[in-house]
Design an enzyme around this catalytic site. Structure first.
Site, mmCIF file in Angstrom:
data_model
loop_
_atom_site.group_PDB
_atom_site.id
_atom_site.type_symbol
_atom_site.label_atom_id
_atom_site.label_comp_id
_atom_site.label_asym_id
_atom_site.label_seq_id
_atom_site.Cartn_x
_atom_site.Cartn_y
_atom_site.Cartn_z
ATOM 1 N N ASP A 107 0.837 -1.202 0.000
ATOM 2 C CA ASP A 107 0.000 0.000 0.000
ATOM 3 C C ASP A 107 0.874 1.256 0.000
ATOM 4 O O ASP A 107 0.542 2.270 -0.626
ATOM 5 C CB ASP A 107 -0.924 -0.005 1.226
ATOM 6 C CG ASP A 107 -2.235 0.713 0.986
ATOM 7 O OD1 ASP A 107 -2.369 1.370 -0.053
ATOM 8 O OD2 ASP A 107 -3.130 0.623 1.843
ATOM 9 N N HIS B 257 -7.837 -1.130 8.865
ATOM 10 C CA HIS B 257 -6.872 -0.604 7.892
ATOM 11 C C HIS B 257 -7.172 0.893 7.729
ATOM 12 O O HIS B 257 -7.996 1.283 6.910
ATOM 13 C CB HIS B 257 -7.049 -1.386 6.589
ATOM 14 C CG HIS B 257 -6.205 -0.958 5.440
ATOM 15 N ND1 HIS B 257 -5.029 -1.598 5.094
ATOM 16 C CD2 HIS B 257 -6.356 0.032 4.529
ATOM 17 C CE1 HIS B 257 -4.515 -1.028 4.011
ATOM 18 N NE2 HIS B 257 -5.303 -0.030 3.651
ATOM 19 N N HIS C 50 -6.319 4.678 6.814
ATOM 20 C CA HIS C 50 -5.487 5.723 6.208
ATOM 21 C C HIS C 50 -5.656 6.964 7.083
ATOM 22 O O HIS C 50 -6.696 7.159 7.719
ATOM 23 C CB HIS C 50 -5.924 5.976 4.760
ATOM 24 C CG HIS C 50 -5.461 4.876 3.836
ATOM 25 N ND1 HIS C 50 -4.347 4.986 3.030
ATOM 26 C CD2 HIS C 50 -5.955 3.629 3.622
ATOM 27 C CE1 HIS C 50 -4.174 3.865 2.356
ATOM 28 N NE2 HIS C 50 -5.141 3.013 2.694
ATOM 29 N N CYS D 167 -3.968 5.602 -2.113
ATOM 30 C CA CYS D 167 -4.585 4.661 -3.042
ATOM 31 C C CYS D 167 -4.776 5.343 -4.391
ATOM 32 O O CYS D 167 -5.325 6.441 -4.456
ATOM 33 C CB CYS D 167 -5.922 4.168 -2.497
ATOM 34 S SG CYS D 167 -6.774 3.052 -3.622
HETATM 35 P P1 HMG Z 1 -9.570 -5.584 -16.174
HETATM 36 O O1 HMG Z 1 -8.805 -4.713 -17.087
HETATM 37 O O2 HMG Z 1 -11.019 -5.335 -15.961
HETATM 38 O O3 HMG Z 1 -9.316 -7.115 -16.469
HETATM 39 O O4 HMG Z 1 -8.819 -5.566 -14.807
HETATM 40 P P2 HMG Z 1 -9.621 -8.061 -17.646
HETATM 41 O O5 HMG Z 1 -9.899 -9.362 -16.978
HETATM 42 O O6 HMG Z 1 -10.625 -7.484 -18.574
HETATM 43 O O7 HMG Z 1 -8.189 -8.136 -18.400
HETATM 44 C C1 HMG Z 1 -7.640 -7.080 -19.122
HETATM 45 C C2 HMG Z 1 -6.150 -7.280 -19.249
HETATM 46 O O8 HMG Z 1 -5.540 -7.220 -17.942
HETATM 47 C C3 HMG Z 1 -5.736 -8.627 -19.820
HETATM 48 O O9 HMG Z 1 -4.512 -8.430 -20.526
HETATM 49 C C4 HMG Z 1 -5.465 -9.448 -18.599
HETATM 50 O O10 HMG Z 1 -4.577 -10.513 -18.813
HETATM 51 C C5 HMG Z 1 -4.835 -8.434 -17.680
HETATM 52 P P3 HMG Z 1 -4.480 -8.211 -22.113
HETATM 53 O O11 HMG Z 1 -5.132 -9.443 -22.660
HETATM 54 O O12 HMG Z 1 -5.277 -6.949 -22.384
HETATM 55 O O13 HMG Z 1 -3.025 -8.063 -22.413
HETATM 56 N N1 HMG Z 1 -5.015 -8.798 -16.274
HETATM 57 C C6 HMG Z 1 -4.021 -8.980 -15.402
HETATM 58 N N2 HMG Z 1 -2.683 -8.871 -15.501
HETATM 59 C C7 HMG Z 1 -1.953 -9.124 -14.393
HETATM 60 N N3 HMG Z 1 -2.501 -9.459 -13.214
HETATM 61 C C8 HMG Z 1 -3.825 -9.588 -13.079
HETATM 62 C C9 HMG Z 1 -4.640 -9.329 -14.208
HETATM 63 N N4 HMG Z 1 -5.966 -9.351 -14.400
HETATM 64 C C10 HMG Z 1 -6.186 -9.029 -15.668
HETATM 65 N N5 HMG Z 1 -4.354 -9.923 -11.888
HETATM 66 C C11 HMG Z 1 -8.274 -5.844 -12.514
HETATM 67 C C12 HMG Z 1 -9.336 -6.046 -13.581
HETATM 68 C C13 HMG Z 1 -8.903 -5.965 -11.156
HETATM 69 C C14 HMG Z 1 -7.208 -6.903 -12.661
HETATM 70 C C15 HMG Z 1 -7.653 -4.466 -12.714
HETATM 71 O O14 HMG Z 1 -8.675 -3.518 -12.645
HETATM 72 C C16 HMG Z 1 -6.602 -4.117 -11.698
HETATM 73 O O15 HMG Z 1 -5.568 -4.735 -11.587
HETATM 74 N N6 HMG Z 1 -6.833 -3.036 -10.945
HETATM 75 C C17 HMG Z 1 -5.923 -2.563 -9.948
HETATM 76 C C18 HMG Z 1 -6.491 -2.814 -8.601
HETATM 77 C C19 HMG Z 1 -5.502 -2.408 -7.543
HETATM 78 O O16 HMG Z 1 -4.417 -2.919 -7.469
HETATM 79 N N7 HMG Z 1 -5.900 -1.436 -6.658
HETATM 80 C C20 HMG Z 1 -5.073 -1.015 -5.594
HETATM 81 C C21 HMG Z 1 -5.052 -2.033 -4.488
HETATM 82 S S1 HMG Z 1 -6.538 -2.018 -3.491
HETATM 83 C C22 HMG Z 1 -6.230 -0.791 -2.301
HETATM 84 O O17 HMG Z 1 -5.241 -0.124 -2.363
HETATM 85 C C23 HMG Z 1 -7.178 -0.679 -1.146
HETATM 86 C C24 HMG Z 1 -6.650 -1.348 0.127
HETATM 87 O O18 HMG Z 1 -5.418 -0.786 0.517
HETATM 88 C C25 HMG Z 1 -7.666 -1.217 1.251
HETATM 89 C C26 HMG Z 1 -8.117 0.222 1.497
HETATM 90 O O19 HMG Z 1 -7.271 1.117 1.717
HETATM 91 O O20 HMG Z 1 -9.336 0.411 1.464
HETATM 92 C C27 HMG Z 1 -6.431 -2.851 -0.093
HETATM 93 MG MG MG Z 2 -5.160 0.975 1.675
#
Ligand code: HMG
Ligand code: MG
Length: 338
Positions: free
Chosen positions: A15, A246, A248, A279
């Site tokens: 994070d 969690h 922030h 985030c």
């Molecule tokens: P999407 O674009 O909707 O996925 O992503 P898709 O299934 O349509 O696939 C599109 C392309 O992405 C494809 O590649 C997939 O292979 C690839 P292409 O054929 O176009 O070359 N792909 C991936 N590649 C690597 N790893 C994967 C993956 N999945 C699909 N896992 C998805 C959907 C959720 C994956 C995308 O929107 C994403 O990665 N988003 C980022 C989410 C993220 O990391 N957010 C930050 C973390 S959460 C947070 O910070 C909150 C937290 O701290 C708690 C809080 O504070 O509240 C936890």
């Molecule tokens: Mg967070």
């Protein structure tokens, strides 16, 4: 006394760094994780198997996992490393790496058995302690945040988590499920429905999650609203031992809200060294509450974190310098005399 023990989950390497525009070298990330492991912290969130197009900074998480599995990382206490995986693409990437190192980690069952015996596996076998691992899925309490963060609605997200949770359990991994924006949403405002949070928590526990991490993503949470949320969860039958907080610290309320959660019986709290983070899908949100501040606060209340404050403060000063971020921990700055 058991009840005085508190677990701090260090989320700095994930994070804390995910939002950095400038690519941080793999060696720096590994250095950060190894330094943190020597402070007494038992849980470290080390990366995310997410789309590199969405969050480029996490794109070398596979190499980090590989490194942890290949090396004995010196630590004061048995370690658990956590990685985010929102779908089977991410889970399959992680599983492929675990499959190459099947004996390099302790399964959740082995870890639970040694905890029940009151002895670490290392103490029982006389061999070096192996790490355990956790996979984290992440849902949201509002539809707008789910769309921005996961590119799908809440129901679709849950359906995608089901096989991820199953695969993680089958692979001997613990499962954490985040619920974001529980005390305020950047798109829908501060009045997020606590009943919706309770419903999601119940669903995720039924799906097999070992722990629910309640994310105050925006830092908008206040003491009264934290109390109301936790009361709502309790009446829905969600136990404090199944929850982690969690926070922030965008509005500076994280420790006040921590006090409320402690009174409620919660004993697991997330924090990031140096107060790193923010985030990418929560505009204006700053970092997690700083680990240094969390340790100082909890210990002042007579709680036992097992974490060496001076050691963490040194890491906070070092990593904020490395990343070129302002040092956000008041306690950290005081301790190092900055
Ligand atoms: P999407 O674009 O909707 O996925 O992503 P898709 O299934 O349509 O696939 C599109 C392309 O992405 C494809 O590649 C997939 O292979 C690839 P292409 O054929 O176009 O070359 N792909 C991936 N590649 C690597 N790893 C994967 C993956 N999945 C699909 N896992 C998805 C959907 C959720 C994956 C995308 O929107 C994403 O990665 N988003 C980022 C989410 C993220 O990391 N957010 C930050 C973390 S959460 C947070 O910070 C909150 C937290 O701290 C708690 C809080 O504070 O509240 C936890
Ligand atoms: Mg967070």
């Amino acid at each position: 006394h058991l009840d005085n023990r508190v677990k701090i989950v260090e989320v700095g390497p994930r994070d804390g760094l995910q939002n950095e525009k400038k690519s941080i070298p793999l060696a720096t990330k590994i250095d950060l994780i190894e330094r943190l492991a020597r402070t007494g912290l038992s849980s470290i969130e080390a990366g995310a198997f997410v789309s590199p197009k969405w969050v480029p900074q996490m794109s070398n998480s596979g190499q980090i996992l590989q490194h942890i599995l290949q090396r004995d990382i010196p630590s004061r206490t048995p370690l658990t490393f956590s990685f985010l995986a929102p779908n089977m693409t991410g889970m399959n990437d992680a599983s492929a790496i675990f499959a190459r190192h099947p004996t390099a980690f302790e399964t959740e069952t082995q870890r639970a058995a040694s905890a029940a015996a009151g002895k670490t596996t290392a103490e029982t076998t006389g061999q070096a302690s192996k790490p355990a691992f956790e996979i984290a899925v992440f849902a949201a309490a509002t539809e707008s945040f789910s769309q921005r963060n996961l590119n799908c609605d809440i129901a679709t997200a849950l359906a995608r988590f089901a096989p991820v949770i199953q695969a993680a359990k089958d692979g001997g991994l613990r499962v954490r499920a985040y619920i974001s924006v529980v005390l305020g949403c950047p798109f829908e405002g501060r009045d997020v429905d606590p009943h919706r949070v309770a419903e999601l928590a119940t669903d995720l526990l039924e799906m097999g999650a070992d722990e629910i991490a309640l994310g105050d993503t925006t830092g908008m949470g206040t003491a009264p609203r934290t109390r109301a949320l936790l009361a709502c969860l309790r009446s829905a039958g969600v136990l404090p031992e199944d929850l982690a907080m969690h926070f922030h610290d965008t509005y500076g309320q994280a420790l006040v809200n921590t006090a409320v959660a402690l009174e409620h019986g919660i004993r697991t709290f997330d924090a990031a060294v140096g107060g790193l983070g923010g985030c990418p899908y929560s505009p204006g949100a700053t970092g997690n509450v700083a680990t240094e501040d969390m340790v100082y606060f909890l210990e002042s209340l007579g709680m036992r974190t097992g974490v060496d404050l001076d050691a963490v403060a040194d890491i906070g000063a070092w990593i904020t310098r490395e990343v070129g971020k302002p040092h956000e921990s008041s306690v950290g700055k005081a301790v190092i005399g900055a």
